[in-house]
Design an enzyme around this catalytic site. Structure first.
Site, PDB file in Angstrom:
ATOM      1  N   HIS A 114      44.700  35.531  45.439  1.00 55.63           N
ATOM      2  CA  HIS A 114      43.964  35.814  46.675  1.00 55.63           C
ATOM      3  C   HIS A 114      42.495  36.051  46.376  1.00 55.63           C
ATOM      4  O   HIS A 114      42.110  36.309  45.241  1.00 55.63           O
ATOM      5  CB  HIS A 114      44.550  37.012  47.442  1.00 55.63           C
ATOM      6  N   GLU A 127      40.741  40.716  39.528  1.00 49.75           N
ATOM      7  CA  GLU A 127      42.054  41.348  39.523  1.00 49.75           C
ATOM      8  C   GLU A 127      43.016  40.359  38.862  1.00 49.75           C
ATOM      9  O   GLU A 127      42.973  39.163  39.135  1.00 49.75           O
ATOM     10  CB  GLU A 127      42.491  41.612  40.976  1.00 49.75           C
TER      11      GLU A 127
HETATM   12 CO    CO Z   1      43.392  42.194  45.488  1.00 48.18          CO
END
Ligand code: CO
Length: 134
Positions: free
Chosen positions: A7, A130
């Site tokens: 994402h 991330e």
């Molecule tokens: Co995230």
């Protein structure tokens, strides 16, 4: 080491307004809001055919998103999440290469119930990264 983009995250000042924009104006499928107290955020996922967009709103006074929104009051791109097969192996390789892992260096449970880690933006061209083990 890197797999798919899981994402792209955008910090937003008002999750309700952002949700309405993505769902009603942009016509995307948007998940229910999910509070993640361990991460200091409330999140919504916009489901796209090839990836997801994570909308982040601060949760609580210690939210890591609060300072970001002070600098970017209308919101902004906050991080990109890459998938990895083995997050501990990825972390150890990156640390050995001199990259900084945020927090205590141990994976936390992310929004999808899977282990995640964050890498220092100064070590990655100004982008907070991330990693999520899938
Ligand atoms: Co995230």
């Amino acid at each position: 080491m890197l797999g798919r983009v899981n994402h792209i995250a955008i910090a937003v000042p008002d999750l309700g307004i952002a949700t309405t924009m993505y769902r009603d104006t942009l016509g995307a499928r948007v998940s229910q809001a999910q509070a993640l107290p361990e991460h200091g955020v409330t999140v919504v996922f916009v489901e796209l055919p090839n990836t997801k967009v994570e909308l982040l709103e601060p949760l609580g006074p210690e939210s890591p998103i609060a300072a970001f929104l002070e600098k970017n009051p209308s919101g902004g791109m906050h991080h990109i999440c890459y998938e990895v097969d083995d997050i501990v192996a990825a972390r150890d390789t990156l640390k050995a290469a001199g990259a900084r892992v945020l927090g205590d260096g141990n994976p936390k449970t992310g929004a999808h119930g899977k282990p995640v880690l964050f890498l220092h933006p100064k070590d990655f061209n100004g982008t907070l990264i991330e990693l999520e083990q899938v």
